[in-house]
Scaffold this motif. Structure first.
Motif, PDB file in Angstrom:
ATOM      1  N   UNK A 142      14.658 -12.097  18.233  1.00 28.93           N
ATOM      2  CA  UNK A 142      15.475 -12.467  19.284  1.00 28.93           C
ATOM      3  C   UNK A 142      16.322 -10.848  19.579  1.00 28.93           C
ATOM      4  N   UNK A 143      16.551 -10.288  18.510  1.00 28.70           N
ATOM      5  CA  UNK A 143      17.368  -8.745  18.806  1.00 28.70           C
ATOM      6  C   UNK A 143      16.665  -7.934  17.805  1.00 28.70           C
ATOM      7  N   UNK A 144      15.316  -7.247  18.353  1.00 26.11           N
ATOM      8  CA  UNK A 144      14.626  -6.415  17.479  1.00 26.11           C
ATOM      9  C   UNK A 144      15.406  -5.378  16.769  1.00 26.11           C
ATOM     10  N   UNK A 145      15.146  -5.391  15.278  1.00 30.79           N
ATOM     11  CA  UNK A 145      16.079  -4.516  14.551  1.00 30.79           C
ATOM     12  C   UNK A 145      14.910  -4.308  13.420  1.00 30.79           C
ATOM     13  N   UNK A 146      15.118  -3.044  12.863  1.00 33.97           N
ATOM     14  CA  UNK A 146      14.141  -2.867  11.808  1.00 33.97           C
ATOM     15  C   UNK A 146      14.963  -3.826  10.799  1.00 33.97           C
ATOM     16  N   UNK A 147      13.803  -4.325   9.809  1.00 37.60           N
ATOM     17  CA  UNK A 147      14.565  -5.295   8.692  1.00 37.60           C
ATOM     18  C   UNK A 147      15.162  -4.241   7.768  1.00 37.60           C
ATOM     19  N   UNK A 148      16.101  -4.703   7.098  1.00 39.62           N
ATOM     20  CA  UNK A 148      17.057  -3.842   6.101  1.00 39.62           C
ATOM     21  C   UNK A 148      16.879  -4.233   4.588  1.00 39.62           C
ATOM     22  N   UNK A 149      15.558  -5.031   4.294  1.00 38.99           N
ATOM     23  CA  UNK A 149      15.373  -5.226   2.755  1.00 38.99           C
ATOM     24  C   UNK A 149      13.968  -5.090   2.496  1.00 38.99           C
ATOM     25  N   UNK A 150      13.851  -4.648   1.178  1.00 43.20           N
ATOM     26  CA  UNK A 150      12.483  -4.385   0.642  1.00 43.20           C
ATOM     27  C   UNK A 150      11.705  -5.744   0.568  1.00 43.20           C
ATOM     28  N   UNK A 151      10.454  -5.284   0.572  1.00 44.44           N
ATOM     29  CA  UNK A 151       9.123  -6.323   0.343  1.00 44.44           C
ATOM     30  C   UNK A 151       8.467  -6.024  -0.936  1.00 44.44           C
ATOM     31  N   UNK A 152       8.346  -7.096  -1.811  1.00 46.16           N
ATOM     32  CA  UNK A 152       7.287  -6.731  -2.883  1.00 46.16           C
ATOM     33  C   UNK A 152       5.997  -7.530  -2.717  1.00 46.16           C
ATOM     34  N   UNK A 153       4.959  -6.549  -3.159  1.00 47.45           N
ATOM     35  CA  UNK A 153       3.536  -7.188  -3.027  1.00 47.45           C
ATOM     36  C   UNK A 153       2.907  -7.182  -4.447  1.00 47.45           C
ATOM     37  N   UNK A 154       2.207  -8.208  -4.888  1.00 53.00           N
ATOM     38  CA  UNK A 154       1.651  -8.256  -6.164  1.00 53.00           C
ATOM     39  C   UNK A 154       0.196  -8.233  -6.080  1.00 53.00           C
ATOM     40  N   UNK A 155      -0.673  -7.655  -7.266  1.00 50.65           N
ATOM     41  CA  UNK A 155      -1.776  -7.906  -7.502  1.00 50.65           C
ATOM     42  C   UNK A 155      -2.165  -8.234  -8.782  1.00 50.65           C
ATOM     43  N   UNK A 156      -3.226  -9.103  -8.856  1.00 43.85           N
ATOM     44  CA  UNK A 156      -3.477  -9.603 -10.360  1.00 43.85           C
ATOM     45  C   UNK A 156      -5.033  -9.709 -10.187  1.00 43.85           C
ATOM     46  N   UNK A 157      -5.664  -9.140 -11.369  1.00 47.35           N
ATOM     47  CA  UNK A 157      -7.184  -8.956 -11.281  1.00 47.35           C
ATOM     48  C   UNK A 157      -7.540  -9.678 -12.604  1.00 47.35           C
ATOM     49  N   UNK A 158      -8.039 -10.923 -12.843  1.00 49.41           N
ATOM     50  CA  UNK A 158      -8.464 -11.628 -13.804  1.00 49.41           C
ATOM     51  C   UNK A 158      -9.620 -10.898 -14.553  1.00 49.41           C
ATOM     52  N   UNK A 159     -10.398  -9.994 -14.189  1.00 50.03           N
ATOM     53  CA  UNK A 159     -11.471  -9.038 -14.574  1.00 50.03           C
ATOM     54  C   UNK A 159     -10.837  -7.978 -15.250  1.00 50.03           C
ATOM     55  N   UNK A 160      -9.854  -7.330 -14.830  1.00 51.12           N
ATOM     56  CA  UNK A 160      -9.438  -5.874 -15.019  1.00 51.12           C
ATOM     57  C   UNK A 160      -7.835  -6.055 -15.082  1.00 51.12           C
ATOM     58  N   UNK A 161      -7.219  -6.740 -15.962  1.00 54.34           N
ATOM     59  CA  UNK A 161      -5.835  -7.065 -16.179  1.00 54.34           C
ATOM     60  C   UNK A 161      -5.094  -5.802 -16.298  1.00 54.34           C
ATOM     61  N   UNK A 162      -5.590  -4.606 -16.711  1.00 53.66           N
ATOM     62  CA  UNK A 162      -4.711  -3.395 -16.852  1.00 53.66           C
ATOM     63  C   UNK A 162      -4.456  -2.984 -15.517  1.00 53.66           C
ATOM     64  N   UNK A 163      -5.389  -3.404 -14.420  1.00 47.08           N
ATOM     65  CA  UNK A 163      -5.089  -2.843 -13.036  1.00 47.08           C
ATOM     66  C   UNK A 163      -3.970  -3.787 -12.142  1.00 47.08           C
ATOM     67  N   UNK A 164      -3.465  -4.815 -12.913  1.00 44.70           N
ATOM     68  CA  UNK A 164      -2.569  -5.793 -12.220  1.00 44.70           C
ATOM     69  C   UNK A 164      -1.259  -4.606 -11.769  1.00 44.70           C
ATOM     70  N   UNK A 165      -0.691  -4.798 -10.654  1.00 44.70           N
ATOM     71  CA  UNK A 165       0.269  -4.295 -10.265  1.00 44.70           C
ATOM     72  C   UNK A 165       1.421  -4.952  -9.354  1.00 44.70           C
ATOM     73  N   UNK A 166       2.424  -4.079  -9.182  1.00 45.16           N
ATOM     74  CA  UNK A 166       3.333  -4.459  -8.316  1.00 45.16           C
ATOM     75  C   UNK A 166       3.608  -3.352  -7.350  1.00 45.16           C
ATOM     76  N   UNK A 167       4.050  -3.569  -6.127  1.00 48.48           N
ATOM     77  CA  UNK A 167       4.447  -2.431  -5.199  1.00 48.48           C
ATOM     78  C   UNK A 167       5.568  -2.989  -4.459  1.00 48.48           C
ATOM     79  N   UNK A 168       6.425  -1.951  -4.234  1.00 48.25           N
ATOM     80  CA  UNK A 168       7.518  -2.411  -3.407  1.00 48.25           C
ATOM     81  C   UNK A 168       7.604  -1.424  -2.182  1.00 48.25           C
ATOM     82  N   UNK A 169       7.778  -2.006  -0.911  1.00 49.75           N
ATOM     83  CA  UNK A 169       7.934  -1.282   0.137  1.00 49.75           C
ATOM     84  C   UNK A 169       9.336  -1.407   0.606  1.00 49.75           C
ATOM     85  N   UNK A 170      10.133  -0.177   0.880  1.00 46.63           N
ATOM     86  CA  UNK A 170      11.302   0.033   1.128  1.00 46.63           C
ATOM     87  C   UNK A 170      11.597  -0.290   2.531  1.00 46.63           C
TER      88      UNK A 170
END
Length: 190
Positions: A142-170
């Protein structure tokens, strides 16, 4: 990231779903197939909206269009998802709530699918359960404004668990990727 490099090498060697990805012609075919699928979805959404209009329900129906991940479509020599590149993590999220506004409003900044259920409940004027995570985006719609909180993203790879990761976009445009292997990346998205 090491994950993206390994994945790109696998795609070059093995192709994607029985289709080779070694030449520019292979890449053009992949892109043409993707755009064909986008056209198919676009037409289907158009039919749904037309049916709602024909049934007289368009003005009191909330329509949500989204996806669970983006698509590389050859960018970074990759396809599908599985990386923290913007092409994989940015997704379409469109809500049509005619009773809220007849204007098109764009929320500029990171939001998360965890916000979708609280937003839908808010738009439907249904009480939100106390245990529910996320925040309603209705005010931002209703009142466009840039969001003020961070977003978390996850990736899990059963074949390559060392490549599992988390990302935070501020909210201020930084992106931090951290993999189980200990590999860390920091990007200024601005």
């Amino acid at each position: 990231s090491p994950h993206a490099r390994r994945y790109a090498a696998e795609l070059h060697a093995d192709g994607f779903k029985r289709f080779p990805l070694r030449t520019p012609a292979d890449a053009r075919r992949l892109l043409a197939n993707y755009y064909g699928l986008v056209t198919l979805v676009d037409r289907a959404v158009g039919r749904i909206l037309a049916a709602l209009d024909a049934a007289g329900q368009a003005d009191n129906t909330l329509v949500v269009f989204t996806s669970d991940h983006g698509e590389q479509v050859g960018d970074h020599a990759l396809v599908q998802k599985g990386t923290f590149y913007e092409q994989s993590t940015r997704i379409p999220l469109m809500l049509r709530a005619p009773w809220l506004s007849r204007q098109q409003v764009m929320v500029d900044g990171p939001v998360s699918l965890v916000d979708l259920v609280p937003t839908v409940l808010d738009l439907m004027q249904v009480d939100r359960p106390a245990h529910l995570q996320g925040s309603s985006l209705t005010t931002a719609m209703q009142h466009p404004a840039r969001p003020t909180r961070d977003v978390v993203i996850e990736w899990n790879d059963a074949k390559h668990p060392d490549e599992d990761g988390r990302s935070v976009v501020s909210a201020d445009g930084w992106k931090l990727n951290r993999y189980r292997s200990g590999h860390v990346e920091l990007y200024d998205l601005n």
